[in-house]
Design a protein around this motif. Sequence first.
Motif, PDB file in Angstrom:
ATOM      1  N   ALA A 102      48.327  45.763  31.141  1.00  0.00           N
ATOM      2  CA  ALA A 102      47.895  46.400  31.707  1.00  0.00           C
ATOM      3  C   ALA A 102      46.584  45.797  31.830  1.00  0.00           C
ATOM      4  CB  ALA A 102      47.490  47.186  30.765  1.00  0.00           C
ATOM      5  N   ALA A 105      47.006  43.711  35.114  1.00  0.00           N
ATOM      6  CA  ALA A 105      47.160  45.066  36.864  1.00  0.00           C
ATOM      7  C   ALA A 105      45.566  45.688  37.011  1.00  0.00           C
ATOM      8  CB  ALA A 105      48.317  45.924  36.248  1.00  0.00           C
ATOM      9  N   THR A 106      45.363  45.919  36.389  1.00  0.00           N
ATOM     10  CA  THR A 106      43.680  46.022  36.213  1.00  0.00           C
ATOM     11  C   THR A 106      43.078  45.861  37.226  1.00  0.00           C
ATOM     12  OG1 THR A 106      43.872  47.902  34.262  1.00  0.00           O
ATOM     13  CG2 THR A 106      41.933  47.677  35.340  1.00  0.00           C
ATOM     14  N   THR A 108      43.309  42.856  39.357  1.00  0.00           N
ATOM     15  CA  THR A 108      44.018  42.587  39.865  1.00  0.00           C
ATOM     16  C   THR A 108      43.575  43.147  41.101  1.00  0.00           C
ATOM     17  OG1 THR A 108      45.962  42.990  39.197  1.00  0.00           O
ATOM     18  CG2 THR A 108      45.380  40.652  39.135  1.00  0.00           C
ATOM     19  N   SER A 109      44.078  43.978  40.742  1.00  0.00           N
ATOM     20  CA  SER A 109      43.213  45.558  41.730  1.00  0.00           C
ATOM     21  C   SER A 109      42.245  45.778  41.638  1.00  0.00           C
ATOM     22  CB  SER A 109      43.878  46.700  41.014  1.00  0.00           C
ATOM     23  OG  SER A 109      43.434  47.699  41.594  1.00  0.00           O
ATOM     24  N   GLN A 309      53.866  43.517  44.058  1.00  0.00           N
ATOM     25  CA  GLN A 309      52.281  43.824  42.818  1.00  0.00           C
ATOM     26  C   GLN A 309      51.947  44.878  42.831  1.00  0.00           C
ATOM     27  OE1 GLN A 309      49.752  40.044  42.693  1.00  0.00           O
ATOM     28  NE2 GLN A 309      46.852  41.770  42.896  1.00  0.00           N
ATOM     29  N   GLN A 310      51.637  45.705  43.744  1.00  0.00           N
ATOM     30  CA  GLN A 310      51.414  47.405  43.765  1.00  0.00           C
ATOM     31  C   GLN A 310      52.586  47.924  42.878  1.00  0.00           C
ATOM     32  OE1 GLN A 310      50.908  48.071  47.381  1.00  0.00           O
ATOM     33  NE2 GLN A 310      48.457  47.931  47.516  1.00  0.00           N
ATOM     34  N   TRP A 312      54.869  46.795  40.681  1.00  0.00           N
ATOM     35  CA  TRP A 312      54.812  46.687  39.305  1.00  0.00           C
ATOM     36  C   TRP A 312      53.443  47.060  38.206  1.00  0.00           C
ATOM     37  CZ3 TRP A 312      50.656  43.523  37.811  1.00  0.00           C
ATOM     38  CH2 TRP A 312      50.767  41.798  38.719  1.00  0.00           C
ATOM     39  N   SER A 313      52.327  47.365  39.061  1.00  0.00           N
ATOM     40  CA  SER A 313      51.002  47.552  38.439  1.00  0.00           C
ATOM     41  C   SER A 313      51.150  49.346  38.032  1.00  0.00           C
ATOM     42  CB  SER A 313      49.771  47.428  39.696  1.00  0.00           C
ATOM     43  OG  SER A 313      49.522  45.990  39.777  1.00  0.00           O
ATOM     44  N   LYS A 314      51.433  49.473  39.004  1.00  0.00           N
ATOM     45  CA  LYS A 314      51.782  51.311  39.143  1.00  0.00           C
ATOM     46  C   LYS A 314      53.068  52.317  37.605  1.00  0.00           C
ATOM     47  CE  LYS A 314      52.686  55.532  41.496  1.00  0.00           C
ATOM     48  NZ  LYS A 314      52.839  56.238  42.785  1.00  0.00           N
ATOM     49  N   LEU A 317      50.850  51.197  34.433  1.00  0.00           N
ATOM     50  CA  LEU A 317      49.344  51.408  34.175  1.00  0.00           C
ATOM     51  C   LEU A 317      50.599  53.095  34.137  1.00  0.00           C
ATOM     52  CD1 LEU A 317      47.528  50.183  36.688  1.00  0.00           C
ATOM     53  CD2 LEU A 317      47.164  49.900  34.473  1.00  0.00           C
TER      54      LEU A 317
END
Length: 378
Positions: A102, A105-106, A108-109, A309-310, A312-314, A317
């Motif tokens: 998490a 993911a946070t 990198t965004s 990436q978007q 797996w991040s979604k 999170l």
Amino acid sequence: MLKIIADNKIPFLEGVLEPYAHISYLPGAKTDASVIKGADALITRTRTKCDEKALSDSGVKMIATATIGFDHIDTAYCDKNNIKWVNAPGCNSGSVLQYIAATIATLTSKLCIDATQQTIGIIGVGNVGSKVAGFANSIGMKVLQYDPPRAEKEGREQFVDLPELLAQADLITFHVPLQRTGIYKTHHLGDAAFFEQCKKNAIIINSSRGEVINNDDLLAALNKQTIGHAVLDVWENEPDINRGLLDKTMIATPHIAGYSADGKANGTSMSVQAISRRFGLPLEDWYPSNIPAPAHPTLQIDAQGMTDQQVWSKAILHTYEILEDDQRFRREPATFEYLRGSYPIRREFRAYCIQLKNGSERLVEMLNKIGFGHVELI
Ligand SMILES: NC(=O)C1=CN([C@@H]2O[C@H](COP(=O)(O)OP(=O)(O)OC[C@H]3O[C@@H](n4cnc5c(N)ncnc54)[C@H](O)[C@@H]3O)[C@@H](O)[C@H]2O)C=CC1
Ligand SMILES: O=C(O)C(=O)[C@H](O)COP(=O)(O)O
């Protein structure tokens, strides 16, 4: 009758040992010599200091800590005095992985970073570090591993030395035990000299133990911009932490990386089973049956127009929005222990199903590797 004292913040425990023992539930930080006297066994968390002062003349025969870390136990004293102690190896390693995933993911965004162009340096590659390495590999990061005790036993092939890791890593994450002395000492491993060797924009993540990093040196490195950012779950001198450092962190949480319900259930069951083996109770296979399900166990993602990436991040999170923990903590840092004691239910990746619209087999494989319970194309 067997007398057990258990920390009153260990979930899933109430009612389990009562048929076989007299059990008292007490606040961990207040479990000292005066209350321990006469107990046969302790079931603890990190907040009970199990040292000579607490244990001498107590009659305690066993300590089971429902945690991975055991730096709150004076193991040398216990060994010398025939007090059996056990921790719960790996119990919440999946939870710490979820915390790190998490975080990545946070970050990198927030920082507009392509994870596949990043190198992660993992310091301590045991139960948690190995899972973090597997995750980083699965999302295409370059992974550097530093673990001298393992390198010594297994050969240096899959490990680098510290200067090489510090020179190359964009993210550096600590997963070592706190060891105050000895050749593998980790106390203040992250100090001024360490930060001087980092890349200028390096991101430091610590979810191991606060004292592994000299917090004053970390704050100085952030102020001087010797490094880029810091993400901290653990702090020196918890719960009375360095507020100046808190203000300079990108993500800050009150020592809850390991707080998934799954991790807590594992820790509790490992402690109960160990006590059961030691005292001959019929609970050797016991595991809690009442772990609450996630509020939203299924997530549909339409991958059309999204990068991997978007996606797996979604997915990550959805299971754990780490910034909610960060905000709760920043609002009232003085409530450090309260936030820990009243932590909401968090379930790990395996409790979730991801349904992918317009996805690919490659994405399915990636999400499976990350550890989601079920992934399907719809
Ligand atoms: N923030 C939280 O909520 C949690 C924190 N933790 C902390 O994370 C630590 C790591 O957990 P696990 O991976 O399960 O422990 P582990 O014992 O499985 O792995 C630790 C690894 O660190 C390595 N190591 C030891 N000394 C080292 C040194 N000087 N330099 C580099 N590597 C070294 C060991 O060889 C081992 O491979 C725990 O000891 C605990 O303190 C664990 C769970 C939750
Ligand atoms: O398992 C560990 O080691 C930890 O640090 C726990 O996740 C946190 O343990 P408590 O402080 O709640 O005992």
